[in-house]
Scaffold this active site. Structure first.
Site, PDB file in Angstrom:
ATOM      1  N   GLY A   1      89.257 -25.671 -58.608  1.00  0.00           N
ATOM      2  CA  GLY A   1      89.802 -24.366 -58.976  1.00  0.00           C
ATOM      3  C   GLY A   1      90.808 -24.505 -60.098  1.00  0.00           C
ATOM      4  N   SER A   2      91.741 -23.580 -60.127  1.00  0.00           N
ATOM      5  CA  SER A   2      92.669 -23.511 -61.258  1.00  0.00           C
ATOM      6  C   SER A   2      93.762 -24.581 -61.152  1.00  0.00           C
ATOM      7  CB  SER A   2      93.312 -22.128 -61.292  1.00  0.00           C
ATOM      8  OG  SER A   2      94.031 -21.919 -60.096  1.00  0.00           O
TER       9      SER A   2
ATOM     10  N   GLY B   1      95.802 -25.873 -57.879  1.00  0.00           N
ATOM     11  CA  GLY B   1      95.728 -27.329 -57.670  1.00  0.00           C
ATOM     12  C   GLY B   1      97.106 -27.919 -57.423  1.00  0.00           C
TER      13      GLY B   1
ATOM     14  N   CYS C   1      84.107 -24.474 -65.782  1.00  0.00           N
ATOM     15  CA  CYS C   1      85.248 -25.372 -66.043  1.00  0.00           C
ATOM     16  C   CYS C   1      84.984 -26.234 -67.250  1.00  0.00           C
ATOM     17  CB  CYS C   1      85.498 -26.236 -64.824  1.00  0.00           C
ATOM     18  SG  CYS C   1      84.037 -27.122 -64.286  1.00  0.00           S
TER      19      CYS C   1
ATOM     20  N   LYS D   1      86.252 -23.603 -47.368  1.00  0.00           N
ATOM     21  CA  LYS D   1      86.842 -22.291 -47.673  1.00  0.00           C
ATOM     22  C   LYS D   1      86.269 -21.854 -49.029  1.00  0.00           C
ATOM     23  CE  LYS D   1      89.621 -19.968 -49.624  1.00  0.00           C
ATOM     24  NZ  LYS D   1      89.263 -18.782 -50.453  1.00  0.00           N
TER      25      LYS D   1
ATOM     26  N   GLU E   1      92.780 -21.941 -70.810  1.00  0.00           N
ATOM     27  CA  GLU E   1      91.438 -21.567 -70.386  1.00  0.00           C
ATOM     28  C   GLU E   1      91.298 -20.053 -70.437  1.00  0.00           C
ATOM     29  OE1 GLU E   1      90.968 -23.096 -66.380  1.00  0.00           O
ATOM     30  OE2 GLU E   1      88.983 -23.789 -66.951  1.00  0.00           O
TER      31      GLU E   1
ATOM     32  N   GLU F   1      89.632 -30.997 -58.899  1.00  0.00           N
ATOM     33  CA  GLU F   1      88.720 -30.685 -60.010  1.00  0.00           C
ATOM     34  C   GLU F   1      89.226 -29.387 -60.616  1.00  0.00           C
ATOM     35  OE1 GLU F   1      86.342 -32.536 -61.057  1.00  0.00           O
ATOM     36  OE2 GLU F   1      85.734 -33.825 -59.397  1.00  0.00           O
TER      37      GLU F   1
HETATM   38  P1  NAD Z   1      91.517 -20.381 -58.098  1.00  0.00           P
HETATM   39  O1  NAD Z   1      92.342 -21.601 -58.182  1.00  0.00           O
HETATM   40  O2  NAD Z   1      92.176 -19.071 -58.211  1.00  0.00           O
HETATM   41  O3  NAD Z   1      90.715 -20.346 -56.727  1.00  0.00           O
HETATM   42  C1  NAD Z   1      89.944 -21.450 -56.304  1.00  0.00           C
HETATM   43  C2  NAD Z   1      89.904 -21.452 -54.801  1.00  0.00           C
HETATM   44  O4  NAD Z   1      91.232 -21.702 -54.321  1.00  0.00           O
HETATM   45  C3  NAD Z   1      89.460 -20.139 -54.164  1.00  0.00           C
HETATM   46  O5  NAD Z   1      88.675 -20.420 -53.028  1.00  0.00           O
HETATM   47  C4  NAD Z   1      90.777 -19.505 -53.754  1.00  0.00           C
HETATM   48  O6  NAD Z   1      90.666 -18.609 -52.690  1.00  0.00           O
HETATM   49  C5  NAD Z   1      91.563 -20.726 -53.351  1.00  0.00           C
HETATM   50  N1  NAD Z   1      93.017 -20.543 -53.339  1.00  0.00           N
HETATM   51  C6  NAD Z   1      93.762 -19.666 -54.054  1.00  0.00           C
HETATM   52  N2  NAD Z   1      95.070 -19.792 -53.735  1.00  0.00           N
HETATM   53  C7  NAD Z   1      95.155 -20.787 -52.825  1.00  0.00           C
HETATM   54  C8  NAD Z   1      96.241 -21.394 -52.126  1.00  0.00           C
HETATM   55  N3  NAD Z   1      97.501 -20.994 -52.300  1.00  0.00           N
HETATM   56  N4  NAD Z   1      95.957 -22.406 -51.275  1.00  0.00           N
HETATM   57  C9  NAD Z   1      94.699 -22.818 -51.095  1.00  0.00           C
HETATM   58  N5  NAD Z   1      93.629 -22.283 -51.705  1.00  0.00           N
HETATM   59  C10 NAD Z   1      93.860 -21.275 -52.574  1.00  0.00           C
HETATM   60  O7  NAD Z   1      90.391 -20.584 -59.201  1.00  0.00           O
HETATM   61  P2  NAD Z   1      89.196 -19.591 -59.541  1.00  0.00           P
HETATM   62  O8  NAD Z   1      89.739 -18.495 -60.355  1.00  0.00           O
HETATM   63  O9  NAD Z   1      88.435 -19.279 -58.310  1.00  0.00           O
HETATM   64  O10 NAD Z   1      88.273 -20.561 -60.412  1.00  0.00           O
HETATM   65  C11 NAD Z   1      88.472 -20.753 -61.746  1.00  0.00           C
HETATM   66  C12 NAD Z   1      89.197 -22.052 -62.000  1.00  0.00           C
HETATM   67  O11 NAD Z   1      88.509 -23.127 -61.384  1.00  0.00           O
HETATM   68  C13 NAD Z   1      89.239 -22.408 -63.460  1.00  0.00           C
HETATM   69  O12 NAD Z   1      90.489 -22.950 -63.779  1.00  0.00           O
HETATM   70  C14 NAD Z   1      88.144 -23.460 -63.590  1.00  0.00           C
HETATM   71  O13 NAD Z   1      88.253 -24.306 -64.698  1.00  0.00           O
HETATM   72  C15 NAD Z   1      88.277 -24.172 -62.307  1.00  0.00           C
HETATM   73  N6  NAD Z   1      87.052 -24.903 -61.981  1.00  0.00           N
HETATM   74  C16 NAD Z   1      87.033 -26.251 -62.103  1.00  0.00           C
HETATM   75  C17 NAD Z   1      85.872 -26.970 -61.847  1.00  0.00           C
HETATM   76  C18 NAD Z   1      85.836 -28.468 -61.989  1.00  0.00           C
HETATM   77  O14 NAD Z   1      84.940 -29.086 -61.455  1.00  0.00           O
HETATM   78  N7  NAD Z   1      86.764 -29.093 -62.700  1.00  0.00           N
HETATM   79  C19 NAD Z   1      84.721 -26.282 -61.458  1.00  0.00           C
HETATM   80  C20 NAD Z   1      84.772 -24.904 -61.333  1.00  0.00           C
HETATM   81  C21 NAD Z   1      85.948 -24.217 -61.590  1.00  0.00           C
END
Ligand code: NAD
Length: 477
Positions: A224-225, A229, A280, A171, A379, A246
């Site tokens: 993601g965030s 998470g 990140c 996804k 962040e 992550e």
């Molecule tokens: P986000 O958490 O908003 O989205 C990440 C993904 O999760 C997207 O595909 C989104 O559609 C999906 N998502 C959103 N709500 C969801 C739910 N309820 N259930 C399942 N999936 C859902 O994050 P973002 O804004 O896309 O990315 C930025 C964040 O990601 C920052 O916090 C960044 O630090 C983190 N990040 C971490 C790493 C790492 O390796 N540690 C790498 C890249 C980004």
């Protein structure tokens, strides 16, 4: 219009809905992707299960490795097209998008070579027994990908899962998925069986949530965030599904008086402006020892003042942020800094001639940011570097560890003993000494402690997370 890619077939969302895709450089709609729902995830999970129980699951490790190597070569052949897709989708300067497609090919190459090196052990046990362990794939793995580095995160997550023998349902982020649909098509072209790699696009709260809840998903890799998470972890806990998280970071660059500043300055600047700070592992805090605080801030300020922001195609130091809400988030932090009396040392420039409607933010260096201020704790996910001074090693460790995150740390010192002492005391998943990021480091395990998540991706270590261990005890007398 783009389609999902399920069982090596392009497919619209079953409900027929779409989401507009914006170009961050001008804010204009240029494409549509499927707005999928739970039924589309179900379709993809069934395809993945059929692949796992069928042609994909029956391949030997060597055969999986050969397919991954073919995919690496195919990605290399198409590197420019893939980079162009991701550049438009994410607003990345040309050089960044190009680097990301090279990294994607390298992930597949690394995991191609790793497939047939993954093995269990034989264990000493009581007389009359032989005991061995097998590393087995989970089965069908779910991968939720963010928008900041789609190709790189797909490479490290899906590359590792495939190498271990899993079939994958992916996804991508709703803001950036075009390159990943194309990669899945390329995988089909080189011979990946139907269902080994499936891409389902849509909103996180709809299709991401459906993926995390699906009983046919045996492991979830989420990048993601921290907020999402937590949701994923809660949903997965309902059915005891293993998760790799992550998440975010507030990574410190710690610079001691005796550091080689000529080496440190360009790296420290790049660590926060790369991908416009939407990384990140961005080095978003710079901790500077008292003796060099003022002269180093002056030099960092001069470097910030020279930075140029432009459209993706202008290929300057920074591109636009991903979307309007991200720009509002970053300007919100800067407004708060101003209101709280935090001084700006320097800002870069938004270049003349950027298209109207793009999401541009000048990189900004702030000084004397209090350790508990939002700017030193949360962040920003934009090109904002917060500087603060420290007195000695103990103080540096205290500041470095004073956030909920623990992803990466950079330590700059010529003192060998200090290098080891600091590396041991800083709480983070990676520590870089006199460098930052080690050039991407496909081979280097990556992940966090505390709210930066758990589990490791990248490197051989990732394969352990994408497998489950079976112990087999044979009584033979
Ligand atoms: P986000 O958490 O908003 O989205 C990440 C993904 O999760 C997207 O595909 C989104 O559609 C999906 N998502 C959103 N709500 C969801 C739910 N309820 N259930 C399942 N999936 C859902 O994050 P973002 O804004 O896309 O990315 C930025 C964040 O990601 C920052 O916090 C960044 O630090 C983190 N990040 C971490 C790493 C790492 O390796 N540690 C790498 C890249 C980004």
């Amino acid at each position: 219009m783009q389609m999902n890619f399920i069982a090596n077939q392009s497919a619209p969302a079953l409900a027929g809905q779409t989401i507009d895709v914006l170009d961050p450089s001008d804010g204009q709609v240029f494409e549509q992707i499927p707005r999928s729902q739970a039924a589309d995830i179900d379709h993809a999970v069934q395809a993945a299960r059929a692949a796992f129980n069928g042609p994909w699951g029956k391949l030997s490790a060597m055969e999986r490795g050969r397919l991954l190597m073919k995919l690496s070569q195919k990605v290399s052949e198409h590197a420019a097209d893939l980079a162009a897709l991701e550049q438009r989708d994410c607003g990345k300067p040309t050089k960044q998008a190009a680097a990301d497609s090279v990294a994607l090919a390298r992930y597949f190459e690394f995991y191609a070579g790793a497939c047939d090196k993954l093995h269990g052990e034989t264990l000493p046990y009581q007389n009359g027994y032989s005991v061995l362990t097998w590393r087995e794939p989970h089965g069908v793995t779910g991968h939720v990908i963010p928008w900041n580095y789609p190709m790189q995160i797909f490479g490290r997550s899906v590359g590792g899962a495939l190498a271990a023998g899993n079939a994958c349902v992916v996804k991508p982020a709703e803001d950036a998925c075009l390159s990943l649909i194309r990669v899945a098509q390329l995988a089909a072209e080189v011979g990946f069986p139907p269902g080994a790699i499936n891409i389902v696009t849509g909103y996180g709260h709809e299709v991401g949530d459906a993926l995390a809840r699906h009983p046919g998903i045996d492991h979830i890799s989420f990048t993601g965030s921290p907020r999402v998470g937590t949701l994923i972890q809660q949903v997965a806990a309902e059915r005891h599904c293993p998760v790799t998280l992550e998440l975010g970071g507030k990574s410190p660059q710690i610079i001691f008086d005796e550091a080689d500043l000529d080496a440190a300055i360009p790296v420290v600047v790049n660590a926060i402006v790369q991908n416009s700070g939407q990384t990140c592992s961005a080095g978003s805090r710079v901790l500077i020892q008292q003796g060099i605080y003022e002269p180093l801030l002056k030099r960092l300020g001069e470097a910030f003042g020279r930075l140029q922001v432009g459209s993706a195609a202008m290929n300057l130091d920074l591109g636009p942020l991903i979307r309007a809400s991200q720009l509002e988030r970053v300007t919100g932090f800067l407004d708060q800094a101003k209101a709280d009396g935090i001084a700006t040392v320097a800002q870069g420039q938004i270049a003349a001639g950027v298209p109207a409607g793009g999401f541009y933010q000048a990189p900004t260096l702030l000084r004397d940011v209090p350790v508990m201020h939002r700017l030193a704790q949360e962040e920003v996910f934009g090109p904002v570097l917060s500087a603060m001074a420290f007195s000695d090693e103990d103080h540096a460790v205290e500041l470095a560890n004073a956030t909920e995150f623990g992803l990466v740390a950079g330590i700059w010192t010529r003192d060998g003993g200090r290098q080891f002492r600091m590396a041991k005391r800083v709480r983070s998943g990676q520590v870089f000494i006199n460098n930052y990021g080690a050039g991407g480091g496909v081979e280097l395990p990556f992940g966090g402690v505390k709210s930066s998540g758990y589990g490791r991706e990248k490197g051989f270590e990732a394969l352990l997370g994408f497998t489950t261990l079976k112990t087999v005890a044979i009584a033979h007398g």
